[in-house]
Design a protein around this motif. Structure first.
Motif, short mmCIF file in Angstrom:
data_model
loop_
_atom_site.label_atom_id
_atom_site.label_comp_id
_atom_site.label_asym_id
_atom_site.label_seq_id
_atom_site.Cartn_x
_atom_site.Cartn_y
_atom_site.Cartn_z
N UNK A 118 51.83 -14.78 157.19
CA UNK A 118 51.10 -16.17 158.51
C UNK A 118 49.91 -17.03 157.48
N UNK A 119 49.08 -16.71 156.67
CA UNK A 119 48.51 -17.54 155.61
C UNK A 119 49.19 -18.62 154.67
N UNK A 120 50.09 -17.41 153.64
CA UNK A 120 50.65 -18.39 153.11
C UNK A 120 51.82 -18.59 153.49
N UNK A 121 52.67 -18.81 154.51
CA UNK A 121 53.69 -19.43 154.92
C UNK A 121 55.26 -18.86 154.53
N UNK A 122 55.29 -17.48 153.91
CA UNK A 122 56.37 -17.13 153.50
C UNK A 122 56.90 -16.59 154.95
N UNK A 123 57.98 -15.64 154.49
CA UNK A 123 59.28 -15.15 155.39
C UNK A 123 58.67 -13.98 155.75
N UNK A 165 52.13 -14.91 162.96
CA UNK A 165 53.62 -15.41 161.80
C UNK A 165 54.70 -15.93 163.01
N UNK A 166 54.74 -17.19 162.33
CA UNK A 166 55.88 -17.72 163.57
C UNK A 166 57.12 -17.49 163.72
N UNK A 167 58.12 -16.97 164.81
CA UNK A 167 59.27 -16.43 164.71
C UNK A 167 60.08 -16.86 163.94
N UNK A 168 59.76 -18.33 163.64
CA UNK A 168 61.23 -18.54 163.13
C UNK A 168 61.18 -17.92 161.73
N UNK A 169 59.56 -17.12 161.10
CA UNK A 169 59.45 -16.96 159.68
C UNK A 169 60.12 -15.60 159.53
#
Length: 271
Positions: A118-123, A165-169
């Motif tokens: 979540x912090x790093x914007x990863x999938x 974690x964003x769901x779209x990730x």
């Protein structure tokens, strides 16, 4: 939903298909470049085998195997995935360019991976596995394999989203061959649309797996036909990401299947 092909880069001595072939970093990096040239959109780099009966390795050994490879593949143009369930390995790989964490335990081993992602914007790829690699093929049983796997993936998706974690990730993987019999694997493939209905991109990993050999009577390096067949069937049922060893023939098969299913292809000449 765009189709992506994930090429496998096993930096291990004991993976079921290519164990030891790319253990030396230069060989693994060269292999990764070859897979990209063949059409891979993603390279999935792993330093710990999760084949049935595989022995665990320490995070130090895993990092020694994968980090030079991640660094060496940073300029390929492909998205880099780290196949690990250890937070420390995932963090080190992300710092070197990985943007997907492929966790075969679906955050059950180290839930803190969710916060890192979540912090790093990863999938984040969450996979279903019954038990653990050492025991997962010991008489696996389900009430209904598709319903049970779907409920598990929904619960793990909710956990990841709840952890930030964003769901779209989030990507989901039913774990073909991970605690499943031949019949379980075939049932999952047949009813894959029920898992697609969860609403997240579905990752399919059937490449060279033993159930294909059981069906076709082929050794591990003779299972390309079965791999292609299962990937095309999965595409038809809505899968989006295809994790394979043999990138070029699968890319071709998926391109033809996609064009056929979409009805897009039209002849350019009369010959």
């Amino acid at each position: 939903m765009a189709v992506r092909v994930m090429g496998i880069v096993n930096v291990t001595p004991d993976s079921f298909s290519d164990g030891g072939a790319f253990l030396e970093p230069r060989a693994a990096i060269a292999h990764g470049y070859e897979l990209v040239a063949e059409g891979a959109d993603i390279l999935d780099v792993g330093g710990e085998s999760t084949r049935p009966g595989a022995a665990p390795v320490t995070e130090q050994v895993e990092m020694r195997r994968v980090l030079p490879v991640i660094e060496g593949l940073a300029d390929t143009g492909a998205q880099l995935s780290i196949d690990t369930f250890k937070r420390s390995v995932a963090q080190a790989a992300i710092e070197r360019g990985a943007t997907i964490v492929n966790d075969v335990t679906a955050l059950r081993n180290e839930p803190d991976i969710a916060g890192l992602v979540a912090d790093r914007g990863c999938e984040l790829c969450l996979m279903h596995m019954l038990g653990e690699p050492g025991t997962m093929q010991d008489a696996p049983r389900y009430d209904d394999v598709v319903s049970d796997v779907k409920a598990f993936l929904e619960e793990r998706l909710a956990f990841a989203v709840g952890a930030g974690v964003p769901e779209d990730k989030v990507l989901l993987d039913p774990g073909i061959g991970f605690g499943k019999t031949v019949d379980h694997n075939l049932e999952l493939l047949s009813r894959l649309d029920e898992l697609v209905a969860i609403g997240r991109p579905l990752v399919i990993g059937t490449s060279r797996k033993s159930f294909l050999g059981r069906i076709a009577g082929r050794d591990v390096n003779q299972r390309l036909g079965g791999t292609i067949a299962t990937n095309v069937l999965a595409l038809e049922r809505g899968a989006a990401i295809f994790r394979v060893h043999d990138v070029a023939p699968v890319v071709d098969a998926l391109a033809v299947a996609t064009a056929t299913l979409a009805g897009r292809w039209r002849p350019t000449t009369t010959t």
